[in-house]
Each structure stands twice: as structure tokens, then as C-alpha cells.
Write an enzyme that holds these catalytic residues in place. Structure first.
Site, short mmCIF file in Angstrom:
data_model
loop_
_atom_site.label_atom_id
_atom_site.label_comp_id
_atom_site.label_asym_id
_atom_site.label_seq_id
_atom_site.Cartn_x
_atom_site.Cartn_y
_atom_site.Cartn_z
N ASP A 192 56.32 -19.04 112.77
CA ASP A 192 55.32 -20.11 112.71
C ASP A 192 56.06 -21.43 112.88
O ASP A 192 56.84 -21.83 112.02
CB ASP A 192 54.57 -20.05 111.37
CG ASP A 192 53.39 -21.01 111.33
OD1 ASP A 192 53.47 -22.08 111.96
OD2 ASP A 192 52.39 -20.70 110.64
N ARG A 220 34.60 -15.97 127.86
CA ARG A 220 35.35 -15.28 126.82
C ARG A 220 36.62 -14.65 127.37
O ARG A 220 37.54 -14.33 126.63
CB ARG A 220 34.47 -14.22 126.15
CG ARG A 220 34.97 -13.84 124.75
CD ARG A 220 34.00 -12.96 124.00
NE ARG A 220 33.97 -11.61 124.50
CZ ARG A 220 32.90 -11.01 125.02
NH1 ARG A 220 31.75 -11.64 125.09
NH2 ARG A 220 32.96 -9.76 125.46
N LYS A 272 47.12 -29.04 114.06
CA LYS A 272 48.03 -29.97 113.41
C LYS A 272 48.69 -30.90 114.44
O LYS A 272 48.02 -31.70 115.06
CB LYS A 272 49.07 -29.19 112.60
CG LYS A 272 48.46 -28.09 111.69
CD LYS A 272 47.40 -28.59 110.75
CE LYS A 272 47.02 -27.60 109.67
NZ LYS A 272 46.38 -26.35 110.11
N TYR A 285 52.00 -20.32 105.01
CA TYR A 285 50.71 -20.98 104.80
C TYR A 285 49.83 -20.07 103.95
O TYR A 285 49.80 -18.86 104.14
CB TYR A 285 50.07 -21.28 106.15
CG TYR A 285 48.63 -21.71 106.08
CD1 TYR A 285 48.22 -22.76 105.26
CD2 TYR A 285 47.67 -21.06 106.84
CE1 TYR A 285 46.90 -23.14 105.19
CE2 TYR A 285 46.33 -21.44 106.78
CZ TYR A 285 45.96 -22.48 105.95
OH TYR A 285 44.64 -22.86 105.88
#
Length: 424
Positions: free
Chosen positions: A204, A85, A229, A139
């Protein structure tokens, strides 16, 4: 590319923060080699996948000192990893490569794009800076996360010209997406960054990728990607990443460690592999998208076409017929959410990706109920056009009353014969 751009991983031989390179390498070269510079010295050609969740250490005192150092700064520990982690060597390779492609000092990867945005908002909130200034459209889930105040944030929506006036003493972030999802609206990132003053600008860059623009070079401090993406590029991996300076990266690593939104090592491996072909994929798909946008703009069945000035593989258009009929009529093109894959996808934003945004706000941001978003892949342009042509022929008139409104703005409205379509 900054000739000193590098990173802070010492344990895997990949990152050598501050180490100079003789000359800047071209984007295509970095896409293939960044994050892999140490492989030949290790006798390897393909990057290894480290799936360990924990790592042995027989010196608990030294381990305590390393954990204390991470807690203080978020800098990645020297020496071997500690726990999955906190960091992973395979994921670190992807972070190194993406940082170089974006021209940033560092990058921090997460389990998804939304996990990455969440970490940014939490990092600013932890400094008492909960106010966000944002430009629509974003988005849909990004819009919802800001508007709903799920993380205790408060958002002021404005147009780019109003950013400076919207800033407050507790403003921790300005957020834009350019080209925007789904209208492909573009903003002048350099002008926006100037308007932000000392407030960090988060851009973004999912749609453009570093192949088409590098927001850091235009003044953005943070660059967000849904790595799902184009960075992955094959529709088989979820991930998110923020490219930024090392100071902010340290804050993000501490948030990631505390909240657990880590990227799985196998996903990190797939994303690193995806970066190698990113320039080739984006340029090829963009050429096809530009041709489809041209044909759609000249088609009498199409009311409006949006295609960004910067180019890219995304096209948005509004059909005179029922947009749901177009979705139902495609056969080669896949009717599905997401984007950036090697195959072409189409979706109706008002029904899916932006459904969560209030209808009036959605339409006000240019996401009309007629709008369709096309993510162009690597198929032959004639095959794609034949499929679109058949689907448009069979779309029929609007029946459900849900496709009204052509008031959307976009990065550029492609003029078509007989229409008074002006670029916006």
C-alpha cells in the site's frame, strides 16, 4: 522508469503496449503528460470526459469475439469500448498515467481503495489461494477486511522478519503498508519482497505516493492506492487503483467487470488532473510536515512524534494532554478523516479510522489511544503551527481514561530534548 512501460488500450490512442520510447522521462514530466500523449494529435489540450455507459456496434459477431477474448484473459478489447463496466476511455487515461508513475506495466482503477483491495483478494481466492500474510499496522478497514474473513480469506499477522515462516502452500498474498497508517512505521520493501519468494507482495503506497517511493522497483508485484488521498489531492473524489503487471491486471479487470466496482469517468478525469500536480503538492506539503515534526519533537507538551525516514506529508504525535482536546481546539486545521488534501486534516485514529480494529490488536500495532494523525496540506507553516500551538495549550489533562499507552512503534520516533526516544 521502464522505457517500454505502456498499456493495452488501442481505441483511444493513449495506450501503446510494448511501444518503445527514446528515453525515460522524469517523474514530474510523466505526471503532466502521461495519459495525454494523444491529445495534440486529436486537436485537444484538456482530456475529454466520456460519460457513456454503452457504445453502439453493428457487428454482433465481432462483438461476441471481443467479449469472449476479454472473458478469457481480461485484456482490454481492441477497437471501441463495449460497455462502461468493462472499460472507459477517461478512466483508461488515469490508469495509463498511474502505471507510468509507478513504473508498472498496467493499472486497474476501482470505485475506492477498499474496492481495489477486495478485487485483489477475490482474484487470489479464485485461484484457491485464500491465505494472506500481513504486517500491522494497516489502514483500519483493510485490517478489518482481512481479519473478519468477509471474503473467505484467512490472515496471519506477523512482523516483517516472520514473513517467510508464515507462508503456506495456500498463501496468495503478502500485504504491507509503508509508511503505515497511522503510525508511519516503515518496512524494508526489498527485504520483504525477497522473503515472499514467489508469493505476490502487495504494498500500500498511499502515504508515500510514487513521488517518494516506487515499490515495483523494490520487488512488489502489486501497488495499492487509495486514490481518494494524494492522487486526487483535493478531497473531492473517491477512487482506488492497483498498479501491477499486465497478467494480474487482466485478472483484476475480470473481477471488476463481474462485481461492478468501477471508477466513474468523472472521478477518472479528476484523478488524472490530480496527478499533474502530484509531485509539486507532495514535495511542498512534505517540507512543511518535516518542519512541524521538528517543532513538535521539541515541544514539552508532546510525548512522542512519529515521522517517517522517507519523508512525506504525514505526521503522527502523542500529546501529554487530552488528544480529544486537541481535536476540539483546532480552527484552521480541519478535524476530519482522510488525508492527502491541499488543506491540513487531523484525526484521532483510535476513535475513527482504526476504531474497527480490536482495541488490544490496535494498541499492539502501535496505535495508542494518545495518537493523533496529521495530514499536512499546503498552508503556510506558521499559520499551521499557530493553530496547533493554541490547540495544544487548550487540550488539558486526560479525563476519559482512553489515552493511555505510549507503546506504539513508528517509522521513526523523532527524539525530543529530555526524552529517551529511540528510532524504531
Amino acid at each position: 522508469m521502464d522505457s517500454t512501460a505502456a498499456s493495452t488500450h488501442a481505441y483511444d490512442g493513449v495506450r501503446t503496449y510494448g511501444a518503445p520510447r527514446a528515453r525515460a522521462r522524469a517523474l514530474a514530466t510523466e505526471a503532466v503528460h502521461a495519459g495525454r500523449d494523444d491529445l495534440a494529435g486529436k486537436g485537444l489540450h484538456a482530456p475529454p470526459i466520456d460519460l457513456s455507459t454503452t457504445y453502439p456496434s453493428y457487428d454482433s459477431r465481432a462483438e461476441a469475439a471481443r467479449v469472449d477474448a476479454f472473458a478469457a484473459t481480461g485484456a482490454e478489447p481492441d477497437g471501441p469500448p463495449v460497455y462502461g463496466r468493462l472499460g472507459n476511455p477517461t478512466v483508461a487515461r488515469f490508469e495509463t498515467a498511474l502505471a507510468r508513475l509507478e513504473g508498472a506495466e498496467s493499472a486497474v482503477a476501482f470505485a475506492s481503495g477498499m474496492a481495489a483491495l477486495t478485487a485483489v483478494l477475490l482474484a487470489r481466492a479464485s485461484a484457491g489461494l485464500r491465505h494472506v500474510v500481513a504486517v500491522r499496522p494497516l489502514y483500519g478497514c483493510s485490517d478489518h477486511l482481512l481479519t473478519a474473513g468477509l471474503l473467505g480469506s484467512e490472515v496471519t499477522w506477523t512482523d516483517p522478519a516472520g514473513i517467510a515462516d508464515a507462508l503456506r502452500p495456500d498463501t496468495g498474498l503478502v500485504m504491507v503498508e509503508s509508511p503505515a497508517n497511522p503510525t508511519l512505521a516503515e518496512v524494508d520493501l526489498r527485504a520483504v519482497a525477497h522473503a515472499c519468494g514467489s508469493v505476490p507482495l502487495l504494498a500500500d503506497n498511499t502515504f508515500a505516493t510514487p513521488v517518494l517511493q516506487r515499490p515495483v522497483e523494490q520487488g512488489a508485484r502489486l501497488v495499492l492506492h487509495s486514490a481518494t488521498k494524494y492522487l486526487g489531492g483535493h478531497g473531492d473524489v473517491l477512487g482506488g487503483v492497483v498498479a501491477c503487471d499486465e497478467e494480474f491486471a487482466g485478472q483484476l479487470r475480470k473481477i471488476r467487470f463481474a462485481t461492478g466496482g468501477v471508477l466513474h469517468p468523472l472521478a477518472g478525469y479528476l484523478l488524472l488532473r490530480g496527478l499533474a500536480t502530484l509531485p509539486v503538492r507532495v514535495r511542498a506539503a512534505s517540507a512543511t510536515a518535516a518542519e512541524l515534526a521538528r517543532r513538535l519533537a521539541a515541544d514539552p507538551r508532546i510525548a512522542r512524534v512519529h515521522y517517517p525516514r522517507i519523508g512525506g506529508a504525514m505526521v503522527a504525535f502523542e500529546a501529554d494532554g487530552d488528544p480529544h482536546g486537541v481535536i476540539a481546539g483546532v480552527r484552521l486545521i480541519t478535524p476530519a478523516v482522510s488525508l492527502g488534501s491541499v488543506d491540513t486534516l487531523i484525526q484521532h485514529p483510535a476513535s475513527i479510522s482504526h476504531r474497527i480494529v480490536d482495541a488490544a490488536e490496535r494498541r499492539g500495532a502501535g496505535v495508542s489511544d494518545r495518537l493523533l494523525r496529521l495530514s499536512v496540506g499546503l498552508e503556510d507553516v506558521e499559520d499551521l503551527w499557530a493553530d496547533l500551538d493554541r490547540a495544544l495549550d487548550g487540550a488539558g489533562p486526560v479525563h476519559d481514561g482512553g489515552a493511555e499507552g505510549r507503546d506504539g512503534q513508528a517509522g521513526e520516533t523523532v527524539p525530543r530534548p529530555g526524552r529517551n526516544a529511540a528510532a524504531v
